[in-house]
Design a protein around this motif. Structure first.
Motif, PDB file in Angstrom:
ATOM      1  N   ASN A   1       4.775  -6.232   5.536  1.00  0.00           N
ATOM      2  CA  ASN A   1       5.996  -5.710   4.932  1.00  0.00           C
ATOM      3  C   ASN A   1       6.498  -6.626   3.815  1.00  0.00           C
ATOM      4  O   ASN A   1       6.869  -6.171   2.721  1.00  0.00           O
ATOM      5  N   TYR A   2       6.471  -7.924   4.081  1.00  0.00           N
ATOM      6  CA  TYR A   2       6.988  -8.877   3.098  1.00  0.00           C
ATOM      7  C   TYR A   2       6.099  -8.955   1.861  1.00  0.00           C
ATOM      8  O   TYR A   2       6.566  -9.299   0.771  1.00  0.00           O
TER       9      TYR A   2
ATOM     10  N   GLU B   1       7.568  -6.484  -0.453  1.00  0.00           N
ATOM     11  CA  GLU B   1       8.809  -7.046  -0.998  1.00  0.00           C
ATOM     12  C   GLU B   1       8.482  -8.030  -2.120  1.00  0.00           C
ATOM     13  O   GLU B   1       9.138  -8.043  -3.174  1.00  0.00           O
TER      14      GLU B   1
ATOM     15  N   TYR C   1      -2.303 -11.096   7.192  1.00  0.00           N
ATOM     16  CA  TYR C   1      -1.870 -10.211   8.285  1.00  0.00           C
ATOM     17  C   TYR C   1      -3.075  -9.566   8.957  1.00  0.00           C
ATOM     18  O   TYR C   1      -3.124  -9.423  10.194  1.00  0.00           O
TER      19      TYR C   1
ATOM     20  N   ASP D   1       2.860  -7.785  11.229  1.00  0.00           N
ATOM     21  CA  ASP D   1       3.728  -6.742  10.672  1.00  0.00           C
ATOM     22  C   ASP D   1       4.635  -7.309   9.577  1.00  0.00           C
ATOM     23  O   ASP D   1       4.826  -6.695   8.521  1.00  0.00           O
ATOM     24  N   ALA D   2       5.182  -8.473   9.857  1.00  0.00           N
ATOM     25  CA  ALA D   2       6.116  -9.098   8.918  1.00  0.00           C
ATOM     26  C   ALA D   2       5.430  -9.466   7.606  1.00  0.00           C
ATOM     27  O   ALA D   2       5.981  -9.258   6.516  1.00  0.00           O
TER      28      ALA D   2
END
Length: 306
Positions: free
Chosen positions: A129-130, A133, A89, A125-126
């Motif tokens: 965030n992931y 997770e 990222y 961003d994804a």
């Protein structure tokens, strides 16, 4: 100090690295989200970015440090994937027009060139965030390791955030376009490059059950590796070619960035790489566990040509 084994053993380690990279690629693929739903394009952009190849240095350092302290099992794998997502990222955002405005990464078009600037931002961003997770999924997969997993997630967050990589990037962007003192440059390098390497090795140690003093030694060694790695990057930006690096050269000069090369010159910068890398490997060798491949890897990566 000679980090590398010679002859046949060095060739064996190179072959072993290829096998380890292939294994890491499978781990990354396993933890990527399925490409489905109305938002499928973002999953595709995440996969394009994450699976672009590269040395897979951070997950490899994590796994090898885990093994250095006798770690066995799969609890390290979601963290290997998570850290590589965070690193990726940062590259996706680094390449954006508002930042370095690069169109090549690892020899192919950057994410924002392929998917558009808007999706480039969202893909970064994804991935961030992931990543969390993915790391948190270790609680369900390995509930008996909850305390170590919780500590590892704390390290992951701090080293990626305002006191780590992101903080270093902030100062780097803020100071681009004019010269900076060596003290400021060291701060940028320690956070922007060193922090994720520290995260990798510290998490490997934590998940394997290393003692607190051992974790601190690993953090110090990784910080030195980070500085040597980044200074070598400065050198390659001047001395290598775009074909070898797989990305544009002279980007530091284009962006008017202060580097160890602009401050000290190439020869003195090379001395810094040697000094920091020698000290890092000495720290690793002083630990109770032994991992000859890890020692070889550090020398190979720090003195890389691309």
């Amino acid at each position: 100090m000679n980090f590398n084994t010679t002859g046949e053993h060095s060739a064996d380690f190179k072959e072993l690295r290829k096998q380890k990279i292939e294994r890491i690629e499978k781990i990354l693929t396993a933890y990527l989200p399925k490409e489905e739903g109305y938002q499928r394009v973002i999953m595709e952009a995440m996969a394009y970015s994450l699976m672009a190849g590269g040395k897979r240095l951070r997950p490899m350092l994590m796994q090898e440090t885990y093994r250095l302290f006798g770690g066995e099992g799969g609890v390290v794998e979601p963290f290997m994937a998570a850290l590589e997502m965070i690193h990726t990222y940062s590259l996706v955002h680094d390449d954006l027009p508002a930042m370095d405005d690069d169109e090549l990464r690892r020899g192919r078009k950057t994410t924002h060139v392929v998917y558009g600037e808007d999706m480039g931002i969202l893909a970064g961003d994804a991935l961030l965030n992931y990543a969390f997770e993915t790391a948190a999924s270790a609680f369900e997969e390995y509930p008996e390791e909850s305390l170590r997993i919780g500590k590892a997630i704390g390290i992951l967050g701090k080293k990626a955030g305002i006191y780590g990589m992101l903080g270093g990037q902030v100062v780097d962007v803020k100071e681009t376009g004019h010269s900076v003192e060596k003290e400021v440059l060291d701060f940028i390098y320690a956070l922007k490059t060193g922090a994720l390497l520290e995260s990798a090795m510290m998490i490997g140690a934590v998940l394997a059950g290393a003692k607190e003093e051992e974790i601190r030694i690993v953090e110090k060694a990784a910080g030195k590796i980070g500085l040597a790695f980044q200074v070598q990057d400065d050198i390659l930006d001047v001395t290598s070619t775009a074909e070898v690096l797989g990305k544009p050269i002279h980007s530091d000069e284009k962006n008017e960035k202060t580097t160890y090369v602009t401050l000290l010159g190439i020869r003195e910068a090379e001395k810094v790489v040697e000094k920091e890398s020698v000290e890092a490997v000495e720290l690793i060798r002083g630990l109770s566990g032994k991992n000859p491949y890890l020692e070889w890897l550090l020398g190979e990566l720090i003195h890389r040509k691309k």
